[in-house]
Design an enzyme around this catalytic site. Structure first.
Site, short mmCIF file in Angstrom:
data_model
loop_
_atom_site.label_atom_id
_atom_site.label_comp_id
_atom_site.label_asym_id
_atom_site.label_seq_id
_atom_site.Cartn_x
_atom_site.Cartn_y
_atom_site.Cartn_z
N LYS A 103 0.85 -1.18 0.00
CA LYS A 103 0.00 0.00 0.00
C LYS A 103 0.89 1.24 0.00
CE LYS A 103 -3.26 2.81 2.55
NZ LYS A 103 -3.81 3.13 3.87
N GLY A 164 -8.36 8.88 10.23
CA GLY A 164 -8.64 8.92 11.65
C GLY A 164 -9.72 9.88 12.08
N ALA A 190 -9.95 5.49 4.82
CA ALA A 190 -9.90 6.67 5.70
C ALA A 190 -11.26 7.33 5.84
CB ALA A 190 -8.88 7.70 5.23
N GLY A 191 -11.59 7.69 7.07
CA GLY A 191 -12.81 8.43 7.36
C GLY A 191 -13.94 7.60 7.92
N ASN A 212 -9.44 1.07 10.30
CA ASN A 212 -8.49 0.94 11.39
C ASN A 212 -8.99 1.68 12.64
OD1 ASN A 212 -4.86 1.44 11.74
ND2 ASN A 212 -6.34 0.60 13.14
N THR A 213 -8.94 3.03 12.62
CA THR A 213 -9.23 3.80 13.82
C THR A 213 -10.62 3.52 14.38
OG1 THR A 213 -7.82 5.56 12.92
CG2 THR A 213 -9.20 6.13 14.79
#
Length: 262
Positions: A103, A164, A190-191, A212-213
């Protein structure tokens, strides 16, 4: 039609049945990373080469918890701010672990963590020429997404919102346009903040999401991971089913013909 295990996701030379890619950062420990990844039903986990130990056997190592025989390890270039550093990082990762599916993310600054598109394109060209299979993080610009596909990236990963942030999808229209034009998998990256965000991304046609987050910072990481797993599956099924049209006015759910009226 039902959603079955035959609904495969092909990225480069790899085939997956799960459409949720897990991240490995921000967890309180490697044991929690492992448990949440399992709860998410993920088959691929992305690892920041600069931040998470996957090469030094003398220190606590993520690979002691995440079995490379069970999961595809996806090295990433988080923390790189120019093409030179990103390319070097992934070459070191390939030498250390033989990883070829990678990635690429090249960031513009430390506050927004938005991608530096110019440096991203430069790095992508070099990595593809060096026979890497590149999954590339970028903004939600359809023109940039098409350029990265033309370079030879095996998947394009437009952001939904800043890394995040947990704010969901800022521009669903652009995600849909990117997907409609693409011939390679589109992974929303993301987001994502909660399960409904993941479902929405999949309903738009995204081939997968990277999360992830939202899982790592949940009060119950594994419960959120399982919610994300189910949301991704539901969103994918809804996309394949084809939603009903939106209408300006009501439409009766029962027919009126054949009724006896007073």
């Amino acid at each position: 039609m039902t959603l079955t295990d035959n609904d495969e996701l092909k990225i480069g030379s790899h085939t997956f049945h799960s459409r949720l890619i897990a991240g490995s950062g921000k967890y309180k420990d490697f044991a929690t990373t492992k448990a949440a990844t399992e709860a998410a039903g993920a088959e691929m986990i992305t690892v920041a080469v600069r931040r998470v130990n996957i090469t030094d056997p003398d220190k606590e190592n993520l690979l002691d918890y995440i079995d490379p025989e069970k999961y595809v390890i996806l090295p990433n270039t988080a923390g790189c701010f120019n093409a030179e550093d990103a390319v070097r990082t992934l070459k070191l990762a390939r030498e250390a672990g033989g990883w070829n599916l990678v990635k690429l993310e090249v960031l513009g600054d430390t506050e927004t963590l938005y991608p530096n598109v110019v440096e991203t394109i430069k790095a992508a060209e070099q990595l593809v020429a060096d026979d890497f299979q590149v999954m590339v993080y970028t903004n939600d610009d359809p023109i940039v997404a098409r350029r990265l596909e033309e370079i030879g990236c095996v998947a394009v990963m437009p952001l939904g919102n800043p890394i995040g942030s947990g704010r969901g999808l800022a521009n669903p229209f652009n995600i849909r346009v990117i997907k409609q034009r693409a011939k390679v998998p589109i992974v929303v990256d993301a987001g994502i903040g909660t399960a409904s965000d993941a479902a929405r991304a999949m309903e738009l046609g995204a081939d997968a999401v990277l999360i992830n987050t939202a899982m790592a910072e949940a009060k119950d990481e594994c419960l959120m991971a399982s919610a994300m797993r189910d949301a991704v599956r539901a969103g994918r099924a809804a996309y394949l089913a084809g939603r009903m049209p939106k209408r300006a006015f009501a439409s009766a759910s029962s027919p009126t013909e054949g009724y006896i009226w007073d």
